[in-house]
Each structure stands twice: as structure tokens, then as C-alpha cells.
Write an enzyme that holds these catalytic residues in place. Sequence first.
Site, PDB file in Angstrom:
ATOM      1  N   HIS A 191       0.829  -1.209   0.000  1.00 29.26           N
ATOM      2  CA  HIS A 191       0.000   0.000   0.000  1.00 29.26           C
ATOM      3  C   HIS A 191       0.860   1.255   0.000  1.00 29.26           C
ATOM      4  CE1 HIS A 191      -3.507  -2.526   0.665  1.00 29.26           C
ATOM      5  NE2 HIS A 191      -2.734  -3.222   1.486  1.00 29.26           N
TER       6      HIS A 191
ATOM      7  N   ASP B  87       2.908   6.356  -5.288  1.00 30.78           N
ATOM      8  CA  ASP B  87       2.775   6.566  -6.726  1.00 30.78           C
ATOM      9  C   ASP B  87       1.840   7.754  -6.923  1.00 30.78           C
ATOM     10  OD1 ASP B  87       2.232   6.541  -9.414  1.00 30.78           O
ATOM     11  OD2 ASP B  87       1.784   4.404  -9.546  1.00 30.78           O
TER      12      ASP B  87
ATOM     13  N   ARG C 261      -0.713   7.878  -9.863  1.00 33.41           N
ATOM     14  CA  ARG C 261      -1.898   7.065  -9.619  1.00 33.41           C
ATOM     15  C   ARG C 261      -2.830   7.710  -8.587  1.00 33.41           C
ATOM     16  NH1 ARG C 261      -3.074   4.551  -4.560  1.00 33.41           N
ATOM     17  NH2 ARG C 261      -4.383   2.696  -4.815  1.00 33.41           N
TER      18      ARG C 261
ATOM     19  N   GLY D 106     -12.187  -2.942  -2.867  1.00 35.24           N
ATOM     20  CA  GLY D 106     -10.754  -3.093  -2.597  1.00 35.24           C
ATOM     21  C   GLY D 106     -10.200  -1.814  -2.000  1.00 35.24           C
TER      22      GLY D 106
ATOM     23  N   ASP E 277     -12.924  -4.703   1.723  1.00 32.63           N
ATOM     24  CA  ASP E 277     -11.613  -5.301   1.478  1.00 32.63           C
ATOM     25  C   ASP E 277     -11.537  -6.659   2.166  1.00 32.63           C
ATOM     26  OD1 ASP E 277      -8.618  -3.820   0.646  1.00 32.63           O
ATOM     27  OD2 ASP E 277      -8.670  -5.825   1.493  1.00 32.63           O
TER      28      ASP E 277
ATOM     29  N   GLU F 136     -18.129 -10.552  -3.225  1.00 31.37           N
ATOM     30  CA  GLU F 136     -19.053 -11.626  -3.525  1.00 31.37           C
ATOM     31  C   GLU F 136     -19.832 -12.101  -2.301  1.00 31.37           C
ATOM     32  OE1 GLU F 136     -15.687 -11.829  -6.508  1.00 31.37           O
ATOM     33  OE2 GLU F 136     -15.949 -11.352  -4.389  1.00 31.37           O
TER      34      GLU F 136
ATOM     35  N   GLU G 298      -9.638   0.828  -7.532  1.00 28.77           N
ATOM     36  CA  GLU G 298      -8.343   0.789  -8.231  1.00 28.77           C
ATOM     37  C   GLU G 298      -8.027  -0.689  -8.427  1.00 28.77           C
ATOM     38  OE1 GLU G 298      -5.229  -0.237  -8.981  1.00 28.77           O
ATOM     39  OE2 GLU G 298      -4.051   0.778  -7.427  1.00 28.77           O
TER      40      GLU G 298
ATOM     41  N   GLU H 123      -4.491 -10.478 -12.116  1.00 27.88           N
ATOM     42  CA  GLU H 123      -5.103 -10.597 -10.788  1.00 27.88           C
ATOM     43  C   GLU H 123      -6.620 -10.675 -10.834  1.00 27.88           C
ATOM     44  OE1 GLU H 123      -3.541  -7.334  -8.516  1.00 27.88           O
ATOM     45  OE2 GLU H 123      -1.800  -8.487  -7.892  1.00 27.88           O
TER      46      GLU H 123
ATOM     47  N   HIS I 277       3.873   2.865 -10.632  1.00 20.13           N
ATOM     48  CA  HIS I 277       4.357   1.613 -10.046  1.00 20.13           C
ATOM     49  C   HIS I 277       4.012   0.421 -10.936  1.00 20.13           C
ATOM     50  CE1 HIS I 277       0.154   1.257  -8.679  1.00 20.13           C
ATOM     51  NE2 HIS I 277       0.399  -0.026  -8.512  1.00 20.13           N
TER      52      HIS I 277
END
Length: 776
Positions: free
Chosen positions: A445, A451, A454, A478, A500, A529, A543, A552, A720
Site C-alpha cells: 500500500h 505513486d 496514480r 478493494g 476489502d 461476492e 483501483e 489478478e 508503479h
Amino acid sequence: MQQMAALNPAISSLPNCHHAPPPRRRNLVTQPHAVKLGGGSGAGRVSSEFSSTIGRIIDEDEYRKARAEVFRKGFDVEGYSVEGMSIGGHETCVIVPELKSAFDIGRCLPKAVNQNFLFITHAHLDHIGGLPNYIATRALYSLKPPTVFVPPCIKENVEKLIDIHREMAQVELNVELVALDVGETYEMRNDIVVRPFRTQHVIPSQGYVIYSVRKKLRKQYTHLKGKQIEKIKKSGVEITDTILSPEVAFTGDTTSDFYLNPYSSDALRAKILITEATFLDESVSIQHARQHGHTHLFEIMEHAQWIRNKSVVLTHFSSRYNIQDIGKAVSMLQSKLSAKVVPLTEGFKSVYSEHEEERMSEQLSGDGECINGRRYKSSPIYDSDGRSAKKLGLHRARFGRRGDQDGLNSLEASQQEQLKEPINPPPATGFDHAYFQSYSHLGVHEEMIKDTIRTEAYRNAIFTHSDHISGKVVVDVGCGTGILSIFCAQAGARRVYAIDASNIAVQANEVVKANKFADCVQVLHGRVEDVEIPEEVDVIVSEWMGYMLFYESMLESVIVARERWLKPGGLILPSHATLYMAPISNPDRYGASVDFWHDVYGIDMSAMMPLAKQCAFEEPSVESVSVENVLTWPHVVKHIDCSTVSVQELESITSKFSLTSMMRAPFNGFAFWFDVEFCVQPTDIPLISDPQEKSEVAVNHKKRTPSLVLSTAPEHPQTHWQQTVIYLYDPIMVEQDHVIEGSLALTQSKENRRFMNIHIDFSSGDRRFVKETVLR
């Protein structure tokens, strides 16, 4: 001796203790035998003599080698044999005969008796209980007193232990007991030394690294001739440097913290790392493993990036597992490591027989979870206050994110009513759990937040669209540390659900409280989910992008959130994404990795080049590509609209390309990068059937739509993500206007859907090439 052997079965199985060696080989030339052929008793007698003579041809050394091979167990890795037994809570003794060394001695194994050096990691009986027997048995066979290394804090008690056995048995137990502390070095031989390193167990503990020692001529003397070097050496000047190369590392019982300790780095670059993996699956939590001073397999997978060993030997499996469980765990870890993974399962027995396992499965209720062939009741996930948060499963977050939660009880009360029917998500796999756990590491993180390209792009996008966020409900898929959720709260959101699946969610919840947004931002720990939200949402922020955009597979979680909660016409940030590819030239990389082997200190090592190519270019490389090295205009591999893309669409992506080189240069591979766009979904594009006309209308409309772009292209400031490069094994020289054409296929790996299979089939001139690899 027979009486003692009866009392100690281990002694009776010692090699060469109760068997006379065969007679020495005779010279068959000087002692010929006349062999009579034919039937009758005479023929039988002569044949027997001949067989006896042939039997005697094996000399003592050959006999011992042959017999040792028959009885030998264990395996060979990196030029060393690894043998022994290690069962969590029962006994551990791992032997490396080439080093004359044994590590821990919960029980004195026969093979351990022949080892001159014994390394004790800590004082639990399943790791030190066999020490008196080891010392006494070596004395019994007139072997020299062993050298036993212990942590300094237990040396005094170990001496007392040996004294007690001396007094009880009324024998002399000779041993050299060495208290070797972390950072100290002990010379075992003139070419081998050992150093301890710090480990973390529930009692004081340490691991050991054994190094090979060699001398290397200092650089300033390499140009001199032999006589000149000898003259300098005789003058007393030190002309060599001592080079220590870590060969074998043994951790003993420990948590996974040593993976992150810079002082343990030698253990992680030794040829062989022998380490514990007590717990292997979801039936035992990582927290439980840490509380008891042990390592969970998921933690090893999380720290895979730090493991530089050539082979990893896993030990100390809990007896709750069986051999099949261990095999599955090894396969899971092997997918994350370039190192060879080998389990030490000699003598391993599960506490569960097949009958017991069946009975346990029948007794468990239907809501239990079937893991590795056994059924376990679902383990609850707990928040930071220790309250049961009910089994929420796990979700991912691009780089690990998700959190703990306040107001969880009220959320659970509302979970009875579902606003949208779930879309039957697949259950979380072991790979998923390991993936989520990998994002619990703060460093991931930190890298993302630092970054600035971003982070500022997301902040600008959120505030630019504040009129769509103010007073509205947002879900952050996330959430990680919660930074995007807080940006949304600052932009005026009425409610933000920050989701998360990794344990970073616990800290995210504290960040929310510290910034006084607890009334607005609610952190939910679990997979998208699995968790429930008691209302529809107006905005989704995430993100989700991985290397090569789709690595991923986190976009799938965004799609699930969209289908479950997003209102019709709701906003998704980012709204669009595009993956690009282009051939590149990078001769410097090829030269550094391959051409280097042409001449190494005047030695032709060209034989290493095929292996060098495989090691350097077999898998995708994440690196920065200079815009000057891009040979063609980029090709659009895939453009997606986040409001309409489906999960099925992402399972397999194909694209044909035809690219024209803009220069003469060596073609070394293909580079991939992506852009994401943050814009309000257009709602007034007319329905047009002609694709070309529709595209032109969309482009003209897009020019009138407010938009922000986050790009990872080579010509933009580096992020990154950098770029992902698929290198060819050999460069192809291309001329200006040379055409490179072919097809690309990106598919989710059947082994682990978060991995990406890459297949490139292309031609250059009259030559055709195929490159296949996996981004894992």
C-alpha cells in the site's frame, strides 16, 4: 549390546552395527575356477561355488554404499541430501549428511548419530528431547564427542540436563556445548562456517545458516602473474577476500516475521531453505498460527517475493493433515515460487485415519466447508475488537485492501433482505486466500500511495465528479488503507462502503476513525461476492488494475459489485480501460543477461547462454521501457467499458495485430501498458446500426464529455505498474517499414484464475514465431 538394543530399537537399526562386512574381493585371475557344465549334484556344487565367489566380488565400501542406498530415505536438492523426520508437536530432526550436521533432535534418529554437529533452535522437547540419547549413542560407538550448538539463553539448562543424565546413567557424556549467539560465526571446518539468525517463537529461538568459505583474489591483483602474486603474499599483504556463500538455512519453529527481517536475508538466499509450514489451509487461521509461534502456508505465499533460494524444504506439518493435503499445499506454493518446493514427509502420519475422517465429515453440519478432502466447520472472521464478524469469506482488493467494521451488528441485521440476487460467485480458493493475505503487507500500500501519478489521478477524478458523489452512496471495491473512501467522503458522499478482504481492513477502519469519517465510511471485511450492503449505490470506485491491466482478475469483483448494487445509470470510476501492446528494442537488457556469458574473466562460458536466456526471458518482466525503444505505433489489444463488460468477456481475450517498424533495430520483445479513463457515462448517443458511423458519433460525443486519463504508457511519467515486457529468447533484426503481424491470446489460468496465460503467435518476414508464458 543385545540387551541395550532391545531397550532402544533405534540402536538395532544403526547401519553396520550388527553385520560383519563381506570378505575382501579376491583376484579371480590368479584363482581361476574350473566350472563344470551339465546336470547332477556336481554341477550344482560348482555353480554354488561360482555364485559365492561372485558374491565376494563386492568389497566393503561398495557393500556399505549399496546397503545405505537401500535403507536411505529423504531426497537430494542442490547437491545436498536432506533426510530426517519433522511432525509438528511430535518430533523434528533434519539431517544433511554432506555437512555432517543435524538440526534439532526431538528423537535420536539412527542417521543422526553419525553427524558430528547438532544445531538446536529452541528448548521445546519435540526439538531437544533426543539430545542425551544422541550423545550417549555416539559414545557407545566410540565416535568423537559431538559439537552441539544452542542459543546462549538455554546453555546453562542444557548443561544441567546432561548432568542429570550423567548422574542417573552413571556414564560420562562427553560433548562440546557451544552457546552461539545471533551474529556470531563459528568455523566448523576451514571451508565451512555457521551463523545463527533471529527467529520468533513462543520461547527464545534462532535459526542457522551454514556457509561455504572460499578465497578470492582481490581485484587489484588479478592482472599480476603468479610469481608477482607470490612475492606480495610472502611480504605479509593480504591478497584475497573471504567469500561466504550461504548453502543451507534452517529456521526451526518460527512465525513468518523472519521473512521481513533484513538480518535474515542470508537465510532467504541460501541454496536450500529448510523451514516450517505447520498449518496449510483455511481450517486454521493465520492469527492462530502466529499466536502459537508458527508459520502458515499462506504467509509463505505472501512473502514469496523475498524468497531467493533455489530450493525450499517444508517441514513441521501439523498431524491434522494427511499426505494428500501436503501435496496440494506444495503445489499451491510452487505456483508462487521459482524455487523448487519439496516437503519432508518421511515417517509422517496423520492423526486422522480414513475412517476417522469419514466420521468427522458426517458429524459436521452441512454448512461446513470441505477443504482438502476433509470437512471443517466454517471459521469466523473477527474484527479488531475480537467480535465474531460471521463468516464473510474473503475478497481481494487490488493490492490487498479491505477492512474491519463498526456497526457490523446493524449490518448483520439487515443482511436478511437482499436488494439484488447474488450472481452465484465461485467460492474463495486457497489461491484467493493467499492472494488476499498478500495485500495485508503495508509495503504494498505504501508503494501505491507513493505513486503520485496514480493517487492524484484518483483524487482528481473523485473531486471532478463531486456533483455525482455529493449526497450519494459509494462503494469502494478493494479499499486497502481507505484513502479513496476518504476522498469520496471529502467530496460529500452521504455513505461510503469500503470493502476489502485482506487484513489491512483493520487498519483502514482505524484510519477512518482517526480522520473522523466513521459516520460516513463503513469498512466491511470480506469479499464483494460475500458481504451485504443494505441499499443500492450510486457510485463504484475501485483501483482494480493489475500488471497488463487484467492480471489478478480484480475487475471481476467490480463487475460483481455493479451487478449486485449499482443503480441504473450509476457512475463507475474508472469508467473505461484500454490495453496496448507494441514491439520494443532493448539490446542492453539482452547483452547484460545473455552476451555477458561469452567472456567471463577470459573464460568462454557460452555454454551457459541457453540457460541464461531461459532464466532471463521465460517469464514476463515488469520494468520501465523508454519511449525511444518502442518500434511501432501501439496496437489496441482490448478496450472495455466498465458499465457493460462481463466476467465471461475477461476469461479469454484475443486480438490480431499488424505493426510496422519505424526504425532499423533489434526486435527484442513486446511491451504492454494501459490507460484508464474517468468520465461520466454518455447517455445521449443515438442508436446507430452501422459500426463505423456509430464509432464516429461516439468519438465526437466523447470530445464533449469531461474526462481524466491515467496512463502507464512509456511516454508518460512512470507509475508503479511500469510496463510489462514479454521478451523473445533471441532478437530479430528488423528494418524500417518492416511488418510484424500475428495474434495474441490472454486467458485466465486454469490453475489459478488470477494468473494470466499469454500466447503470442507472430511472423516477421518469412519466419514464424510462437511465445508462450504465464504472468503469475
